[in-house]
Write a protein that holds these residues in place. Structure first.
Motif, PDB file in Angstrom:
ATOM      1  N   LYS A 106       5.013  16.602   1.725  1.00 51.96           N
ATOM      2  CA  LYS A 106       6.305  16.287   2.101  1.00 51.96           C
ATOM      3  C   LYS A 106       7.218  15.536   1.096  1.00 51.96           C
ATOM      4  O   LYS A 106       6.728  14.486   0.714  1.00 51.96           O
ATOM      5  N   PRO A 107       8.152  16.054   0.488  1.00 52.82           N
ATOM      6  CA  PRO A 107       9.192  15.411  -0.427  1.00 52.82           C
ATOM      7  C   PRO A 107       9.492  13.984   0.169  1.00 52.82           C
ATOM      8  O   PRO A 107      10.050  14.093   1.326  1.00 52.82           O
ATOM      9  N   VAL A 108       9.446  12.777  -0.348  1.00 54.13           N
ATOM     10  CA  VAL A 108      10.040  11.540   0.261  1.00 54.13           C
ATOM     11  C   VAL A 108      10.682  10.710  -0.823  1.00 54.13           C
ATOM     12  O   VAL A 108      10.325  10.681  -1.848  1.00 54.13           O
ATOM     13  N   ALA A 109      12.059  10.553  -0.510  1.00 54.89           N
ATOM     14  CA  ALA A 109      12.815   9.582  -1.033  1.00 54.89           C
ATOM     15  C   ALA A 109      13.028   8.057  -0.537  1.00 54.89           C
ATOM     16  O   ALA A 109      12.997   8.095   0.651  1.00 54.89           O
ATOM     17  N   ILE A 110      13.060   7.163  -1.314  1.00 52.59           N
ATOM     18  CA  ILE A 110      13.167   5.786  -0.730  1.00 52.59           C
ATOM     19  C   ILE A 110      14.541   5.116  -1.299  1.00 52.59           C
ATOM     20  O   ILE A 110      14.812   5.123  -2.422  1.00 52.59           O
ATOM     21  N   THR A 111      15.188   4.524  -0.479  1.00 51.64           N
ATOM     22  CA  THR A 111      16.221   3.638  -0.724  1.00 51.64           C
ATOM     23  C   THR A 111      16.254   2.300   0.330  1.00 51.64           C
ATOM     24  O   THR A 111      15.454   2.095   1.077  1.00 51.64           O
ATOM     25  N   GLY A 112      17.226   1.352  -0.076  1.00 53.51           N
ATOM     26  CA  GLY A 112      17.265   0.406   0.758  1.00 53.51           C
ATOM     27  C   GLY A 112      18.117  -0.672   0.545  1.00 53.51           C
ATOM     28  O   GLY A 112      18.540  -0.750  -0.528  1.00 53.51           O
ATOM     29  N   ALA A 113      18.495  -1.581   1.497  1.00 51.68           N
ATOM     30  CA  ALA A 113      19.601  -2.745   1.222  1.00 51.68           C
ATOM     31  C   ALA A 113      18.917  -3.845   1.623  1.00 51.68           C
ATOM     32  O   ALA A 113      18.372  -4.178   2.737  1.00 51.68           O
ATOM     33  N   SER A 114      19.234  -5.183   0.836  1.00 47.57           N
ATOM     34  CA  SER A 114      19.000  -6.379   1.196  1.00 47.57           C
ATOM     35  C   SER A 114      19.942  -7.379   0.805  1.00 47.57           C
ATOM     36  O   SER A 114      20.784  -7.320   0.036  1.00 47.57           O
ATOM     37  N   ASP A 115      19.688  -8.583   1.433  1.00 50.23           N
ATOM     38  CA  ASP A 115      20.686  -9.754   1.192  1.00 50.23           C
ATOM     39  C   ASP A 115      20.636 -10.063  -0.491  1.00 50.23           C
ATOM     40  O   ASP A 115      21.565 -10.527  -0.907  1.00 50.23           O
ATOM     41  N   GLY A 116      19.416 -10.139  -0.727  1.00 44.74           N
ATOM     42  CA  GLY A 116      19.100 -10.524  -2.173  1.00 44.74           C
ATOM     43  C   GLY A 116      19.600  -9.752  -3.319  1.00 44.74           C
ATOM     44  O   GLY A 116      20.169  -8.701  -3.093  1.00 44.74           O
ATOM     45  N   GLY A 117      19.221 -10.264  -4.547  1.00 45.18           N
ATOM     46  CA  GLY A 117      19.903  -9.753  -5.569  1.00 45.18           C
ATOM     47  C   GLY A 117      18.746  -8.568  -6.187  1.00 45.18           C
ATOM     48  O   GLY A 117      19.312  -7.858  -7.216  1.00 45.18           O
ATOM     49  N   PHE A 118      17.849  -8.213  -5.637  1.00 41.98           N
ATOM     50  CA  PHE A 118      16.897  -7.110  -6.162  1.00 41.98           C
ATOM     51  C   PHE A 118      16.817  -5.805  -5.263  1.00 41.98           C
ATOM     52  O   PHE A 118      16.040  -5.189  -5.552  1.00 41.98           O
ATOM     53  N   GLY A 119      17.714  -5.998  -4.249  1.00 41.66           N
ATOM     54  CA  GLY A 119      17.864  -4.810  -3.240  1.00 41.66           C
ATOM     55  C   GLY A 119      16.735  -3.989  -3.016  1.00 41.66           C
ATOM     56  O   GLY A 119      16.820  -2.884  -3.054  1.00 41.66           O
ATOM     57  N   THR A 120      15.422  -4.537  -2.634  1.00 45.51           N
ATOM     58  CA  THR A 120      14.328  -3.925  -1.776  1.00 45.51           C
ATOM     59  C   THR A 120      13.468  -3.262  -2.929  1.00 45.51           C
ATOM     60  O   THR A 120      12.955  -2.821  -2.682  1.00 45.51           O
ATOM     61  N   ILE A 121      13.797  -3.881  -4.178  1.00 46.82           N
ATOM     62  CA  ILE A 121      12.993  -3.053  -5.168  1.00 46.82           C
ATOM     63  C   ILE A 121      11.500  -3.331  -5.040  1.00 46.82           C
ATOM     64  O   ILE A 121      10.688  -2.469  -5.243  1.00 46.82           O
ATOM     65  N   LEU A 122      11.291  -4.599  -4.389  1.00 40.81           N
ATOM     66  CA  LEU A 122       9.729  -4.692  -4.044  1.00 40.81           C
ATOM     67  C   LEU A 122       9.220  -4.034  -2.947  1.00 40.81           C
ATOM     68  O   LEU A 122       8.050  -3.212  -2.741  1.00 40.81           O
ATOM     69  N   ALA A 123      10.073  -3.995  -1.756  1.00 48.16           N
ATOM     70  CA  ALA A 123       9.526  -3.280  -0.739  1.00 48.16           C
ATOM     71  C   ALA A 123       9.400  -1.832  -1.070  1.00 48.16           C
ATOM     72  O   ALA A 123       8.386  -1.136  -0.707  1.00 48.16           O
ATOM     73  N   GLN A 124      10.480  -1.209  -1.863  1.00 45.60           N
ATOM     74  CA  GLN A 124      10.231   0.285  -2.272  1.00 45.60           C
ATOM     75  C   GLN A 124       8.967   0.489  -2.915  1.00 45.60           C
ATOM     76  O   GLN A 124       8.305   1.292  -2.971  1.00 45.60           O
ATOM     77  N   ALA A 125       8.623  -0.597  -4.060  1.00 43.69           N
ATOM     78  CA  ALA A 125       7.306  -0.638  -4.766  1.00 43.69           C
ATOM     79  C   ALA A 125       6.187  -0.470  -3.571  1.00 43.69           C
ATOM     80  O   ALA A 125       5.160   0.221  -3.974  1.00 43.69           O
ATOM     81  N   HIS A 126       6.237  -1.311  -2.584  1.00 41.12           N
ATOM     82  CA  HIS A 126       5.008  -1.529  -1.749  1.00 41.12           C
ATOM     83  C   HIS A 126       4.917  -0.084  -0.694  1.00 41.12           C
ATOM     84  O   HIS A 126       3.834  -0.090  -0.247  1.00 41.12           O
ATOM     85  N   TRP A 127       5.934   0.673  -0.677  1.00 32.73           N
ATOM     86  CA  TRP A 127       5.689   2.165  -0.171  1.00 32.73           C
ATOM     87  C   TRP A 127       4.985   2.949  -0.914  1.00 32.73           C
ATOM     88  O   TRP A 127       4.090   3.892  -0.422  1.00 32.73           O
ATOM     89  N   LEU A 128       4.812   2.602  -2.216  1.00 28.24           N
ATOM     90  CA  LEU A 128       4.276   3.814  -3.235  1.00 28.24           C
ATOM     91  C   LEU A 128       2.697   3.993  -2.727  1.00 28.24           C
ATOM     92  O   LEU A 128       2.051   5.212  -2.648  1.00 28.24           O
ATOM     93  N   PRO A 129       2.025   3.046  -2.546  1.00 28.79           N
ATOM     94  CA  PRO A 129       0.595   3.275  -2.226  1.00 28.79           C
ATOM     95  C   PRO A 129       0.413   3.947  -0.951  1.00 28.79           C
ATOM     96  O   PRO A 129      -0.627   4.635  -0.672  1.00 28.79           O
ATOM     97  N   VAL A 130       1.342   3.572  -0.141  1.00 27.12           N
ATOM     98  CA  VAL A 130       1.180   4.130   1.269  1.00 27.12           C
ATOM     99  C   VAL A 130       1.545   5.699   1.255  1.00 27.12           C
ATOM    100  O   VAL A 130       0.890   6.530   1.687  1.00 27.12           O
ATOM    101  N   LEU A 131       2.559   5.988   0.648  1.00 27.47           N
ATOM    102  CA  LEU A 131       2.838   7.191   0.335  1.00 27.47           C
ATOM    103  C   LEU A 131       1.853   8.119  -0.385  1.00 27.47           C
ATOM    104  O   LEU A 131       1.826   9.401  -0.207  1.00 27.47           O
ATOM    105  N   ARG A 132       1.228   7.637  -1.337  1.00 26.99           N
ATOM    106  CA  ARG A 132       0.197   8.261  -2.152  1.00 26.99           C
ATOM    107  C   ARG A 132      -0.949   8.785  -1.104  1.00 26.99           C
ATOM    108  O   ARG A 132      -1.588   9.503  -1.174  1.00 26.99           O
TER     109      ARG A 132
END
Ligand SMILES: Cc1cc2nc3c(=O)[nH]c(=O)nc-3n(C[C@H](O)[C@H](O)[C@H](O)COP(=O)(O)O)c2cc1C
Length: 179
Positions: A106-132
């Motif tokens: 299944k094709p999966v796209a990830i986005t996200g919003a956060s209070d901080g200055g990095f805009g969920t970049i680490l959360a998005q990266a943490h999804w990668l092993p799960v999606l794999r």
């Protein structure tokens, strides 16, 4: 008509991530429908409960929506530089029963919003092993992260910033075109 299942990983009433998903629904191009799924009623994963009762109804519903969708859009908050537990819990439940077959390819796209200055970049990266692990097809041609969310959303969690809306429209269009 292409259908994308959109999931927000926040339960908060005025959630930025749920607002981002609402905006994606509004901005989806002709011929693309983003159907919103809800993780709200998904219980905490409990293997004993699964053995005794099978998959809970809210999980079966999400699986049904995912099966019918051409792609999946995860709109993830970031908690302590990682995936929020409530969101991971829902995906873990969804992977049970026939879940792995539904996620596979299944094709999966990830986005996200956060209070901080990095805009969920680490959360998005943490999804990668799960999606794999779920053998999904992670869409990597686009990337979107929304930082400093309080400046871009109104007090009800609606995305009001025109620039971010344009970026989101493009992100959804590009993902949909790849389906
Ligand atoms: C437990 C917890 C941890 C958080 N950790 C982060 C973080 O690591 N990075 C960040 O940018 N924001 C963090 N935040 C702030 C969230 O970005 C903010 O609460 C945001 O509103 C959550 O998304 P939502 O509005 O969709 O619920 C954290 C919030 C909570 C409750």
């Amino acid at each position: 008509m292409k259908t994308i299942l959109g999931l927000s990983g926040s339960l908060r009433r005025r959630s930025y991530n749920s607002g981002l998903l609402r905006a994606a629904v509004e901005l989806a191009p002709d011929g693309v429908r983003i159907e919103t799924g809800s993780i709200r009623d998904v219980p905490l994963y409990d293997g004993d409960r699964e053995e005794a009762e099978g998959l809970p109804q809210p999980v079966l519903r999400l699986q049904e929506q995912l099966r019918a969708a051409d792609g999946l859009l995860l709109v993830t908050p970031e908690y302590n530089n990682g995936i929020p537990g409530v969101f991971k819990n829902a995906i873990d439940w969804m992977s049970r029963g026939d879940g792995l077959e539904i996620f596979a390819g299944k094709p999966v796209a990830i986005t996200g919003a956060s209070d901080g200055g990095f805009g969920t970049i680490l959360a998005q990266a943490h999804w990668l092993p799960v999606l794999r692990t779920l053998k999904t097809r992670h869409w990597q041609e686009g990337r979107m992260r929304v930082s400093r969310a309080p400046d871009l959303f109104d007090e009800d969690g609606n995305l009001t910033d025109e620039r971010q809306r344009r970026i989101l429209r493009r992100f959804v269009e590009d993902f949909a075109r790849s389906l």
